[in-house]
Motif scaffolding. Sequence first.
Motif, mmCIF file in Angstrom:
data_model
loop_
_atom_site.group_PDB
_atom_site.id
_atom_site.type_symbol
_atom_site.label_atom_id
_atom_site.label_comp_id
_atom_site.label_asym_id
_atom_site.label_seq_id
_atom_site.Cartn_x
_atom_site.Cartn_y
_atom_site.Cartn_z
ATOM 1 N N ALA A 70 0.835 -1.210 0.000
ATOM 2 C CA ALA A 70 0.000 0.000 0.000
ATOM 3 C C ALA A 70 0.869 1.260 0.000
ATOM 4 C CB ALA A 70 -0.932 -0.005 1.207
ATOM 5 N N ILE A 71 1.953 1.231 0.779
ATOM 6 C CA ILE A 71 2.853 2.388 0.835
ATOM 7 C C ILE A 71 3.550 2.593 -0.506
ATOM 8 C CG2 ILE A 71 4.943 3.306 1.909
ATOM 9 C CD1 ILE A 71 4.074 1.799 4.473
ATOM 10 N N LEU A 72 3.940 1.502 -1.149
ATOM 11 C CA LEU A 72 4.567 1.605 -2.461
ATOM 12 C C LEU A 72 3.607 2.227 -3.474
ATOM 13 C CD1 LEU A 72 6.462 -1.810 -2.713
ATOM 14 C CD2 LEU A 72 7.447 0.459 -2.358
ATOM 15 N N ILE A 73 2.334 1.886 -3.346
ATOM 16 C CA ILE A 73 1.329 2.484 -4.232
ATOM 17 C C ILE A 73 1.269 3.998 -4.015
ATOM 18 C CG2 ILE A 73 -1.138 2.624 -4.727
ATOM 19 C CD1 ILE A 73 -1.296 -0.391 -4.159
ATOM 20 N N VAL A 74 1.356 4.423 -2.749
ATOM 21 C CA VAL A 74 1.358 5.854 -2.438
ATOM 22 C C VAL A 74 2.573 6.534 -3.061
ATOM 23 C CG1 VAL A 74 1.587 7.557 -0.577
ATOM 24 C CG2 VAL A 74 0.054 5.602 -0.300
ATOM 25 N N ILE A 75 3.736 5.906 -2.910
ATOM 26 C CA ILE A 75 4.976 6.492 -3.433
ATOM 27 C C ILE A 75 4.913 6.664 -4.949
ATOM 28 C CG2 ILE A 75 7.445 6.085 -3.801
ATOM 29 C CD1 ILE A 75 7.487 4.739 -1.043
ATOM 30 N N TYR A 76 4.527 5.604 -5.633
ATOM 31 C CA TYR A 76 4.562 5.676 -7.092
ATOM 32 C C TYR A 76 3.372 6.430 -7.664
ATOM 33 C CZ TYR A 76 8.602 2.751 -6.765
ATOM 34 O OH TYR A 76 9.851 2.290 -6.450
ATOM 35 N N LEU A 80 2.086 11.789 -10.197
ATOM 36 C CA LEU A 80 1.646 13.177 -10.146
ATOM 37 C C LEU A 80 2.813 14.137 -10.388
ATOM 38 C CD1 LEU A 80 -0.811 13.132 -7.090
ATOM 39 C CD2 LEU A 80 -1.409 13.256 -9.528
ATOM 40 N N THR A 81 3.971 13.774 -9.886
ATOM 41 C CA THR A 81 5.131 14.651 -10.002
ATOM 42 C C THR A 81 5.557 14.855 -11.450
ATOM 43 O OG1 THR A 81 5.930 13.973 -7.818
ATOM 44 C CG2 THR A 81 7.531 14.994 -9.308
ATOM 45 N N THR A 116 -0.407 20.008 -8.284
ATOM 46 C CA THR A 116 -0.454 18.540 -8.292
ATOM 47 C C THR A 116 0.941 17.939 -8.143
ATOM 48 O OG1 THR A 116 -0.419 18.593 -10.728
ATOM 49 C CG2 THR A 116 -2.574 18.391 -9.650
ATOM 50 N N GLN A 117 1.955 18.618 -8.664
ATOM 51 C CA GLN A 117 3.323 18.124 -8.515
ATOM 52 C C GLN A 117 3.800 18.257 -7.077
ATOM 53 O OE1 GLN A 117 4.949 20.592 -11.811
ATOM 54 N NE2 GLN A 117 5.781 18.674 -12.606
ATOM 55 N N VAL A 118 3.425 19.337 -6.428
ATOM 56 C CA VAL A 118 3.764 19.500 -5.010
ATOM 57 C C VAL A 118 3.099 18.399 -4.188
ATOM 58 C CG1 VAL A 118 3.522 20.995 -2.988
ATOM 59 C CG2 VAL A 118 4.094 21.985 -5.221
ATOM 60 N N LEU A 119 1.848 18.104 -4.498
ATOM 61 C CA LEU A 119 1.145 17.017 -3.818
ATOM 62 C C LEU A 119 1.870 15.695 -4.044
ATOM 63 C CD1 LEU A 119 -1.265 15.821 -2.282
ATOM 64 C CD2 LEU A 119 -2.503 15.717 -4.477
ATOM 65 N N GLY A 120 2.289 15.457 -5.275
ATOM 66 C CA GLY A 120 3.033 14.236 -5.578
ATOM 67 C C GLY A 120 4.327 14.149 -4.799
ATOM 68 N N CYS A 121 5.020 15.262 -4.691
ATOM 69 C CA CYS A 121 6.265 15.307 -3.913
ATOM 70 C C CYS A 121 6.012 14.929 -2.462
ATOM 71 C CB CYS A 121 6.880 16.704 -4.019
ATOM 72 S SG CYS A 121 8.378 16.937 -3.026
ATOM 73 N N LEU A 122 4.974 15.502 -1.874
ATOM 74 C CA LEU A 122 4.634 15.197 -0.484
ATOM 75 C C LEU A 122 4.253 13.728 -0.307
ATOM 76 C CD1 LEU A 122 2.548 18.386 0.409
ATOM 77 C CD2 LEU A 122 4.896 17.852 1.109
ATOM 78 N N MET A 123 3.536 13.177 -1.287
ATOM 79 C CA MET A 123 3.150 11.757 -1.221
ATOM 80 C C MET A 123 4.377 10.861 -1.248
ATOM 81 S SD MET A 123 -0.192 11.710 -3.733
ATOM 82 C CE MET A 123 -0.333 9.903 -3.690
ATOM 83 N N VAL A 124 5.344 11.193 -2.101
ATOM 84 C CA VAL A 124 6.562 10.382 -2.196
ATOM 85 C C VAL A 124 7.330 10.417 -0.882
ATOM 86 C CG1 VAL A 124 8.805 10.162 -3.317
ATOM 87 C CG2 VAL A 124 6.778 10.601 -4.695
#
Length: 319
Positions: A153-159, A164-165, A298-306
Amino acid sequence: MEQIVALHCAKLGKIQMIKNNPVRKDLTTGILLTVFGALLLSTKGIFAKLLYAEGADYESVTVVRAVISLPLFWLWYWMKDKKKELKSISKNSLFFILFAGFIAYYFGALVNFYALTIIDANIERLILYSFPAIVIVFKSFQDKTVPSTSIIAILIVIYSGLYLTVGGGNQLLMMKNFEGGLLVFVSTITISIYFILNEKYARKVGSISFTSIAMTGATIGLFFHILMTSNYSWIGWTQAMWINMIMLVLIATTIPLFMVAEGVKKAGASTSALATTIAPPSTIFFAWLILGEKLVATQVLGCLMVLFGIILLQRSSSK
């Protein structure tokens, strides 16, 4: 400060002072070395972009960086690690150390520096520093363990964050960043392999010896690469380009690599991988300040998710 900590521990019934715990000390030192090394490494893309703006090509930047760096690695070896006789290193260890350098700093570096010609430095660094996820996955295979549902599940969040990034949900951004992002991800895999081999063999031969030998393997590969491509454009570089290259070698390559290598030896690959997550935010800041690069929401959100995913992954793996 140490006296205050010692007194507090004594009140809790802990007689031994914290500073006398070598394991704790090594872990803290390793984390600090890795963090500051990662901060310096985060400037690599900035210096590369400055060189490209001056007219340098990615092959010349990769090769010249390695050639200038190599003597500095061996100088450091003779100053700090020469008591470790190279002839005592087994052929098996030597092969894998040379392979680590070749895969990460020959193949991986060429791919990465080319990607920087077509992708922003802030996105490149974020993708590159998603390697803790790959390290964890590789170590799971190495230990013959099946990743748990939570790790998956965490890997799904990262990728999902990486998606998004690079522009997920925005067709123009995706078209702009997809090729470069894919190339950086390939480079990320090579860095993960290097990280794991460093953890294993640096304990046997010393972190400085490991790095020096690995970089020798990479430089040999790059030397033959430049001979085959006959690319000697670096001969005509300006003074400003050479200054940027020296900065790239010292600030963004040799000094931080030694710091990270020693950090891995003291703190281990997984802990060190987590510590390096400080690099993407610093690169985003420097890229904005120096290069004028910006991220959309959306890229900032992706960065935070990673970053959040990597932290969760590390915490999960340490339990």
